[in-house]
Design an enzyme around this catalytic site. Structure first.
Site, PDB file in Angstrom:
ATOM      1  N   HIS A  68       0.834  -1.204   0.000  1.00  0.00           N
ATOM      2  CA  HIS A  68       0.000   0.000   0.000  1.00  0.00           C
ATOM      3  C   HIS A  68       0.865   1.248   0.000  1.00  0.00           C
ATOM      4  O   HIS A  68       0.427   2.323  -0.365  1.00  0.00           O
ATOM      5  CB  HIS A  68      -0.962   0.002   1.188  1.00  0.00           C
ATOM      6  CG  HIS A  68      -0.284   0.181   2.509  1.00  0.00           C
ATOM      7  ND1 HIS A  68       0.507  -0.799   3.058  1.00  0.00           N
ATOM      8  CD2 HIS A  68      -0.240   1.225   3.372  1.00  0.00           C
ATOM      9  CE1 HIS A  68       0.987  -0.372   4.209  1.00  0.00           C
ATOM     10  NE2 HIS A  68       0.557   0.854   4.416  1.00  0.00           N
ATOM     11  N   LYS A 109       9.790  -8.889   4.548  1.00  0.00           N
ATOM     12  CA  LYS A 109      10.787  -9.538   5.408  1.00  0.00           C
ATOM     13  C   LYS A 109      11.518 -10.598   4.610  1.00  0.00           C
ATOM     14  O   LYS A 109      10.948 -11.197   3.696  1.00  0.00           O
ATOM     15  CB  LYS A 109      10.093 -10.209   6.605  1.00  0.00           C
ATOM     16  CG  LYS A 109      11.021 -10.457   7.767  1.00  0.00           C
ATOM     17  CD  LYS A 109      11.202  -9.193   8.585  1.00  0.00           C
ATOM     18  CE  LYS A 109      12.014  -9.392   9.805  1.00  0.00           C
ATOM     19  NZ  LYS A 109      11.809  -8.285  10.745  1.00  0.00           N
ATOM     20  N   SER A 366      15.511   3.511  10.434  1.00  0.00           N
ATOM     21  CA  SER A 366      15.774   3.114   9.041  1.00  0.00           C
ATOM     22  C   SER A 366      15.150   4.135   8.088  1.00  0.00           C
ATOM     23  O   SER A 366      15.723   4.465   7.047  1.00  0.00           O
ATOM     24  CB  SER A 366      15.148   1.751   8.742  1.00  0.00           C
ATOM     25  OG  SER A 366      15.988   0.718   9.165  1.00  0.00           O
TER      26      SER A 366
HETATM   27  N1  GLU Z   1      14.405  -5.922  11.457  1.00  0.00           N
HETATM   28  C1  GLU Z   1      13.874  -4.755  12.088  1.00  0.00           C
HETATM   29  C2  GLU Z   1      12.414  -4.985  12.474  1.00  0.00           C
HETATM   30  O1  GLU Z   1      11.971  -6.098  12.594  1.00  0.00           O
HETATM   31  C3  GLU Z   1      14.114  -3.491  11.289  1.00  0.00           C
HETATM   32  C4  GLU Z   1      13.448  -3.405   9.960  1.00  0.00           C
HETATM   33  C5  GLU Z   1      13.861  -2.209   9.129  1.00  0.00           C
HETATM   34  O2  GLU Z   1      14.547  -1.332   9.628  1.00  0.00           O
HETATM   35  O3  GLU Z   1      13.465  -2.193   7.962  1.00  0.00           O
HETATM   36  O4  GLU Z   1      11.690  -4.080  12.748  1.00  0.00           O
END
Ligand code: GLU
Length: 474
Positions: A68, A109, A366
């Site tokens: 989205h 993910k 991030s």
């Molecule tokens: N792996 C981290 C999380 O589960 C960071 C993900 C990211 O920064 O994109 O939130």
């Protein structure tokens, strides 16, 4: 009240059960609820790498849960145990997490079945570059479409290899560095990214403590000062959470649980000493200054104010939930409390601050890193000196009128904020704001019985709104 008995489900089913309850508190059409719930696509790769003259084969996934908003975002996990179900569940959590804290990304993910401890740096680099290449080929890594980050088993080192691989293949992409976040500072990473998830956990817990009504619900009084905490997992998230709670908030870390056992000291452990010991010895066994317990998971059940599960999903389940004595559970890991355990714990009066809110600090920072990469300029470069000059003028005017200012205040005003100050302030603001939304929803809605459901309902509402705004919703 009688305890309803739930069969323990898979991680993805656990996430979906929370989704179903939360979406029932909203007015969503059935079709839209279905779209919002399901993973859009999962890409599976199997690739060979030549290791010491022999060919080994690796399997991995990148799941996209919702597009989205683009790019989609989420870490890459390296573990011998990672599965497709887990990656899909984690991608869904990323969608909800980003929506909840107003970070404009969809959810994704990745996971690779590999034990990073088994291979040296050179081999890990080859495996990572090959995995990255497979994902780049199909746009599962791309600054505009899908942007990975560190997760369990990966860190700045892997992100640097991924960024470099991307830039080797897409030499004309001026935003190439934004293809991945959590990079080292030397490669346009951002200050404060490594500590971000742990610091976000603490900012979230601090915000909870600011509200007397919420504290009372957990049977907790006062501030974090002197409160007892048990932390499961001293990896990146657990270490920073424990360290900040101990050094900035004056909490007592009375228990630390690791893969080879647990350490306890009711007078407080030294997080730094234990972290150094783990680095040198690979675990907590043999640490001289605390009592050692071989069965680490039993320490989850010790009395404490705050329990911080910062390891794997499902650490607190239907079997051990009845014995948990913590007043507050701060979910630093993704999915550490199963759906069935959540029911049992709530009946016992244990308050849980849910993962999709509490561990969002990583993706919040991030986001700042990605913006820095796209804007090709560090935060504060244009404004810092100007701000300092303005403060200087103000201080001079006050002094000319006979006001003597304390030296430390003058120093602060004359230095201006650096990148780390700005990152921490943005993170703090995002965590406070999100918790206030969650508690408002929780306290104002009869049918919402936990922060978890409140957080999920807000997230679903935000995602569905952006579908409606884009016109996808009929
Ligand atoms: N792996 C981290 C999380 O589960 C960071 C993900 C990211 O920064 O994109 O939130």
């Amino acid at each position: 009240m009688a305890t309803t008995v739930y069969q323990e489900k898979s991680f993805r089913e656990n996430v979906n059960l929370v989704f179903d309850i939360a979406s029932a508190t909203l007015e969503l059409s059935e079709g839209l609820a279905y779209v919002l719930k399901g993973a859009y696509n999962v890409y599976q790769v199997r690739f060979p790498v030549k290791i010491n003259g022999k060919i080994e084969s690796f399997i991995g996934w990148r799941a996209v849960h919702s597009e989205h908003k683009l790019p989609t975002k989420g870490g890459i996990r390296y573990s011998p145990l990672v599965t497709q179900d887990e990656v899909e569940a984690l991608a869904a959590l990323m969608t909800y997490k980003c929506a909840l804290v107003d970070v404009p990304f969809g959810g994704s993910k990745g996971g690779l079945v590999v034990d990073p401890k088994k291979y040296d740096d050179d081999i890990m680099e080859r495996i990572t570059r090959r995995f990255a290449f497979e994902l780049i080929k199909k746009d599962y890594i791309n600054p505009a479409i899908n942007v990975p980050a560190p997760d369990m088993g990966t860190g700045p080192r892997e992100m640097a290899w991924i960024a470099d691989t991307y830039m080797q293949h897409r030499t004309d992409d001026i935003n190439g560095l934004g293809c991945v976040t959590g990079k080292p500072l030397s490669l346009s990473g951002i200050s404060g990214r490594t500590e971000a998830t742990g610091r976000g956990v603490v900012y979230g817990v601090r915000e909870f403590f600011r509200h007397a009504e919420d504290r009372e619900k957990a049977g907790i009084e006062g501030t974090l000062e002197g409160k007892s905490a048990i932390v499961q997992g001293l990896g990146n998230v657990g270490y920073h959470t424990a360290k900040i709670l101990e050094s900035e908030d004056g909490a007592k870390i009375i228990g630390i649980i690791e893969h080879d056992g647990a350490l306890m000291d009711r007078n407080g452990l030294s997080v730094e000493k234990i972290n150094t010991y783990i680095k040198e010895h690979g675990g907590v066994k043999g640490f001289p200054d605390a009592e050692y317990f071989e069965d680490g998971s039993a320490i989850l059940e010790e009395e404490c104010d705050l329990l911080v599960p910062a390891a794997l999903e499902g650490a607190i389940h239907m079997e051990n939930a009845p014995r948990i004595k913590a007043k507050l559970i701060a979910e630093a890991a993704n999915g550490p409390v199963t759906f069935g355990a959540d029911v049992i714990l709530r009946q016992k009066g244990v308050v849980m601050i849910p993962d999709i809110f509490l561990n969002a600090g990583g993706v919040i920072v991030s986001y700042f890193e990605w913006i820095k990469n796209l804007s090709h300029i560090r935060f504060g470069r244009l404004t810092r000196r100007h701000e300092v000059n303005q403060n200087d003028l103000l201080l001079k005017a006050l002094e000319n009128n006979g006001h003597k200012m304390p030296v430390d205040l003058v120093e602060k005003l004359c230095n201006g904020p650096n990148e780390l100050d700005l990152v921490r302030s943005g993170l703090d603001d995002s965590m406070r704001e999100a918790f206030q939304q969650i508690r408002d929803r929780y306290w104002s809605h009869d049918k919402i019985e936990s922060y978890r459901i409140a957080a999920m309902a807000i997230a679903i509402e935000k995602v569905s709104l952006s579908y409606q705004d884009r016109g996808v919703y009929p």
